[in-house]
Design a protein around this motif. Sequence first.
Motif, PDB file in Angstrom:
ATOM      1  N   THR A  72       0.823  -1.202   0.000  1.00 18.43           N
ATOM      2  CA  THR A  72       0.000   0.000   0.000  1.00 18.43           C
ATOM      3  C   THR A  72       0.862   1.259   0.000  1.00 18.43           C
ATOM      4  N   VAL A  73       1.933   1.246   0.793  1.00 17.77           N
ATOM      5  CA  VAL A  73       2.823   2.410   0.854  1.00 17.77           C
ATOM      6  C   VAL A  73       3.437   2.675  -0.518  1.00 17.77           C
ATOM      7  N   ILE A  74       3.825   1.616  -1.206  1.00 24.06           N
ATOM      8  CA  ILE A  74       4.396   1.783  -2.548  1.00 24.06           C
ATOM      9  C   ILE A  74       3.351   2.393  -3.492  1.00 24.06           C
ATOM     10  N   ALA A  75       2.136   1.874  -3.425  1.00 24.54           N
ATOM     11  CA  ALA A  75       1.062   2.412  -4.273  1.00 24.54           C
ATOM     12  C   ALA A  75       0.853   3.892  -3.983  1.00 24.54           C
ATOM     13  N   PHE A  76       0.871   4.260  -2.712  1.00 19.65           N
ATOM     14  CA  PHE A  76       0.682   5.645  -2.305  1.00 19.65           C
ATOM     15  C   PHE A  76       1.798   6.521  -2.859  1.00 19.65           C
ATOM     16  N   GLY A  77       3.038   6.014  -2.757  1.00 21.46           N
ATOM     17  CA  GLY A  77       4.180   6.761  -3.273  1.00 21.46           C
ATOM     18  C   GLY A  77       4.047   7.022  -4.765  1.00 21.46           C
ATOM     19  N   ILE A  78       3.625   5.992  -5.503  1.00 24.22           N
ATOM     20  CA  ILE A  78       3.468   6.140  -6.951  1.00 24.22           C
ATOM     21  C   ILE A  78       2.435   7.218  -7.267  1.00 24.22           C
ATOM     22  N   LEU A  79       1.309   7.189  -6.562  1.00 23.44           N
ATOM     23  CA  LEU A  79       0.261   8.176  -6.809  1.00 23.44           C
ATOM     24  C   LEU A  79       0.737   9.585  -6.473  1.00 23.44           C
ATOM     25  N   LEU A  80       1.480   9.708  -5.382  1.00 20.24           N
ATOM     26  CA  LEU A  80       1.963  11.014  -4.942  1.00 20.24           C
ATOM     27  C   LEU A  80       2.893  11.619  -5.987  1.00 20.24           C
ATOM     28  N   VAL A  81       3.848  10.803  -6.454  1.00 20.57           N
ATOM     29  CA  VAL A  81       4.785  11.275  -7.472  1.00 20.57           C
ATOM     30  C   VAL A  81       4.009  11.667  -8.723  1.00 20.57           C
ATOM     31  N   PHE A  82       3.051  10.813  -9.111  1.00 23.53           N
ATOM     32  CA  PHE A  82       2.271  11.113 -10.298  1.00 23.53           C
ATOM     33  C   PHE A  82       1.564  12.462 -10.160  1.00 23.53           C
ATOM     34  N   ALA A  83       0.882  12.656  -9.009  1.00 23.70           N
ATOM     35  CA  ALA A  83       0.106  13.890  -8.816  1.00 23.70           C
ATOM     36  C   ALA A  83       1.015  15.110  -8.899  1.00 23.70           C
ATOM     37  N   LEU A  98      -9.286  19.212   0.808  1.00 24.61           N
ATOM     38  CA  LEU A  98      -8.739  18.913  -0.516  1.00 24.61           C
ATOM     39  C   LEU A  98      -7.845  17.672  -0.450  1.00 24.61           C
ATOM     40  N   CYS A  99      -7.009  17.594   0.590  1.00 26.98           N
ATOM     41  CA  CYS A  99      -6.096  16.450   0.741  1.00 26.98           C
ATOM     42  C   CYS A  99      -6.854  15.125   0.784  1.00 26.98           C
ATOM     43  N   THR A 100      -8.016  15.121   1.443  1.00 26.54           N
ATOM     44  CA  THR A 100      -8.754  13.859   1.566  1.00 26.54           C
ATOM     45  C   THR A 100      -9.129  13.300   0.203  1.00 26.54           C
ATOM     46  N   GLN A 101      -9.296  14.191  -0.793  1.00 26.26           N
ATOM     47  CA  GLN A 101      -9.693  13.723  -2.118  1.00 26.26           C
ATOM     48  C   GLN A 101      -8.578  12.931  -2.784  1.00 26.26           C
ATOM     49  N   PHE A 102      -7.360  13.079  -2.277  1.00 30.02           N
ATOM     50  CA  PHE A 102      -6.234  12.377  -2.884  1.00 30.02           C
ATOM     51  C   PHE A 102      -5.864  11.114  -2.116  1.00 30.02           C
ATOM     52  N   ILE A 103      -6.618  10.809  -1.060  1.00 28.47           N
ATOM     53  CA  ILE A 103      -6.341   9.589  -0.304  1.00 28.47           C
ATOM     54  C   ILE A 103      -6.905   8.402  -1.063  1.00 28.47           C
ATOM     55  N   PRO A 104      -6.042   7.466  -1.450  1.00 27.39           N
ATOM     56  CA  PRO A 104      -6.548   6.284  -2.142  1.00 27.39           C
ATOM     57  C   PRO A 104      -7.423   5.461  -1.193  1.00 27.39           C
ATOM     58  N   ARG A 105      -8.634   5.186  -1.621  1.00 29.46           N
ATOM     59  CA  ARG A 105      -9.566   4.437  -0.768  1.00 29.46           C
ATOM     60  C   ARG A 105      -9.022   3.058  -0.411  1.00 29.46           C
ATOM     61  N   SER A 106      -8.301   2.455  -1.346  1.00 26.60           N
ATOM     62  CA  SER A 106      -7.810   1.100  -1.082  1.00 26.60           C
ATOM     63  C   SER A 106      -6.759   1.094   0.024  1.00 26.60           C
ATOM     64  N   MET A 107      -6.165   2.287   0.281  1.00 28.24           N
ATOM     65  CA  MET A 107      -5.188   2.369   1.364  1.00 28.24           C
ATOM     66  C   MET A 107      -5.851   2.195   2.717  1.00 28.24           C
ATOM     67  N   LEU A 108      -7.146   2.404   2.767  1.00 25.16           N
ATOM     68  CA  LEU A 108      -7.835   2.426   4.054  1.00 25.16           C
ATOM     69  C   LEU A 108      -8.239   1.037   4.522  1.00 25.16           C
ATOM     70  N   ILE A 109      -8.306   0.059   3.602  1.00 27.28           N
ATOM     71  CA  ILE A 109      -8.952  -1.193   3.995  1.00 27.28           C
ATOM     72  C   ILE A 109      -8.197  -1.916   5.103  1.00 27.28           C
ATOM     73  N   ILE A 110      -6.873  -2.002   5.004  1.00 28.44           N
ATOM     74  CA  ILE A 110      -6.130  -2.722   6.047  1.00 28.44           C
ATOM     75  C   ILE A 110      -6.166  -1.980   7.390  1.00 28.44           C
ATOM     76  N   PRO A 111      -5.761  -0.689   7.437  1.00 33.23           N
ATOM     77  CA  PRO A 111      -5.763  -0.013   8.746  1.00 33.23           C
ATOM     78  C   PRO A 111      -7.150   0.082   9.369  1.00 33.23           C
ATOM     79  N   LEU A 112      -8.190   0.333   8.562  1.00 35.03           N
ATOM     80  CA  LEU A 112      -9.522   0.430   9.165  1.00 35.03           C
ATOM     81  C   LEU A 112      -9.966  -0.916   9.712  1.00 35.03           C
ATOM     82  N   PHE A 113      -9.602  -1.993   9.000  1.00 36.76           N
ATOM     83  CA  PHE A 113      -9.937  -3.322   9.519  1.00 36.76           C
ATOM     84  C   PHE A 113      -9.298  -3.529  10.894  1.00 36.76           C
ATOM     85  N   ILE A 114      -8.020  -3.140  11.009  1.00 37.39           N
ATOM     86  CA  ILE A 114      -7.332  -3.322  12.296  1.00 37.39           C
ATOM     87  C   ILE A 114      -7.970  -2.451  13.376  1.00 37.39           C
TER      88      ILE A 114
END
Lengths: 314, 279
Positions: free
Chosen positions: A290-301, B115-131
């Motif tokens: 997930t961290v890698i995916a986030f990094g890729i998106l950040l760089v892209f943006a 504005l920042c929240t719009q750039f948060i990938p939703r898929s990033m949330l599944i693991i931490p929210l589950f925990i």
Amino acid sequence: MSLRQEVNASVVSMKNSKPSKKFKIDKWIPYLFILPSTLMIVTFLFYPIGTVFYYSVQNYDVSAPFYNGFAGLDNFIKIFTQDKLFLPSLMTSFKWVISQVGLQLIFGLAFALLLNQKFRFRGAVRAAAFIPWAISGVLASVMWSLMYNEHMGVFNDLLMRLGLISESKAWLADSSTAFAAVVIAELWRGIPFFAITLLASLQSIPEELYEAARVDGAGRWKSFIFVTLPQLKNTIVLTTLLRVIWEFNNVDLLFNLTGGGPAHSTTTLTMYIAEQAVHGSNFGYGSALTVIAFGILLVFAAVYLRITRFERED
Amino acid sequence: MNRKSQQKFDRLFTLNIPILAMLIFTLFPLYWTINTAFKQEGEIVQRPLSYLPVSPTIDNFVTAWTNVGFSTYFKNSLLVGVCTVLIVLVLSTLSGYALSRYKFKGKRPFLLMLLCTQFIPRSMLIIPLFIIFKNMGLISNPLSLIITYAAVEIPFTTVLMNGFISNVPRELEEAAMIDGCNRLQAIRHVIFPLLIPGIVATSVFTFIYTWNEFLLALMLTNQQGRFTLPVGLSYMMGEFNINYGALAAGSVIALIPAIILFAYAQKHLVNGMGGAVKG
């Protein structure tokens, strides 16, 4: 996160200033009003994102808890050196995002230009064209799987009636057609979003600009290039950026139509993460992905906003 | 050809045919699902395929609703949707009001945060929210979905409500306060009635999102009795022997509320989206 600190700081400074007169209460009110929303966003969006970074350097396996603990960069090293699915899934992600956003933009613009013309029943046609926007990814998956099905699917039936194929085909189970089949289904659901935002933007272009272009002798095509497109630029930049992030993360159709198969031909990086999270138990490894995916998106943006010189209208 | 018929001929290719193609592409999957839902079991797989049910039946709907569990999924989705809408409305009206009516130092940071929240990938949330929700003991509890959905939606609805509130002239409120209302009374009696269209639009956006969301719901629910509609549909698609008729009927059931709300709110859609994207 400096943003969070700033918000906290402003909340704290607000608490420290003693309201000596009654009208000073008014100074508190906006902070009180944004407090509940801020708390929700910080606790359930920003904080979880922060913990992903923490878990990414941990062994965190629910099925083997005795090995849990600090892992350093082990997860990342494993991803880059041993994981046979990581790079292919990253490539599939690029293919997925580029085909989705590119085609959605082109067709969305075409839809918007069509729907911006004057014709009878325009309201009803617009409503009908936007319907897929309100339909969930899972529902869209059901609908398209009914059409792609080998035995009862309408595609096979239509193509056979037209004489284009002689035998019915399992479009979603064949690795040469599965990806394209899911792309088409996702396009169906994605185009209306572009059409809606671009139509809104088209409607806000002042008519005088077109008149001026006409006076200068511009035809339909020229006024599209020199008036419409520049006026749409900011909307296009922002919607494509949001859409790239959205499609990169979107797995609803991939998950339900193909499950990432056949032979991982439709496994994007996010699909891989979702699989790890839903079926696997190694949350440390999943977090590192997930961290890698986030990094890729950040760089892209960052790069994207630089290249397009996006300016905020104030 | 004279000029008028030339124009008509042009319109055929720049308007009529493209619009027809667009409508076929958009509506065909809906038609096919409804067509399948009303067919009898044997007819669904019969070749050649029938493009209208030969003897329409509602058996599939009865099966989906009573035997497969769609009544439970429907109720779960409705509960999550309604609760989320209520929370989102209260919180985003408050924050939208603060943004629209006050100048304060925290405003820019707050907007930046939204504005920042719009750039948060939703898929990033599944693991931490589950925990997080596992530690809170809220897995398979509707509360975990309600909280998550509200947090995800609030940034967008705050911007929407800010727009709607800004459209209500400030003078109306001031006049009411001069006449002796306090601020809350002014909000309740003067602003609220004028905000109803905005509140409806915000509710519809939020409800459709909760009705359709899949990945988080899948991750945060592991008991079949707690499934929302998308998770239930997905579960049914994954079964070995799929009952296609009931699956199609279940889809139509899941589709109806979304389509009704959409039909009502779609006029606001172009305006609201335009405002949100520009803002």
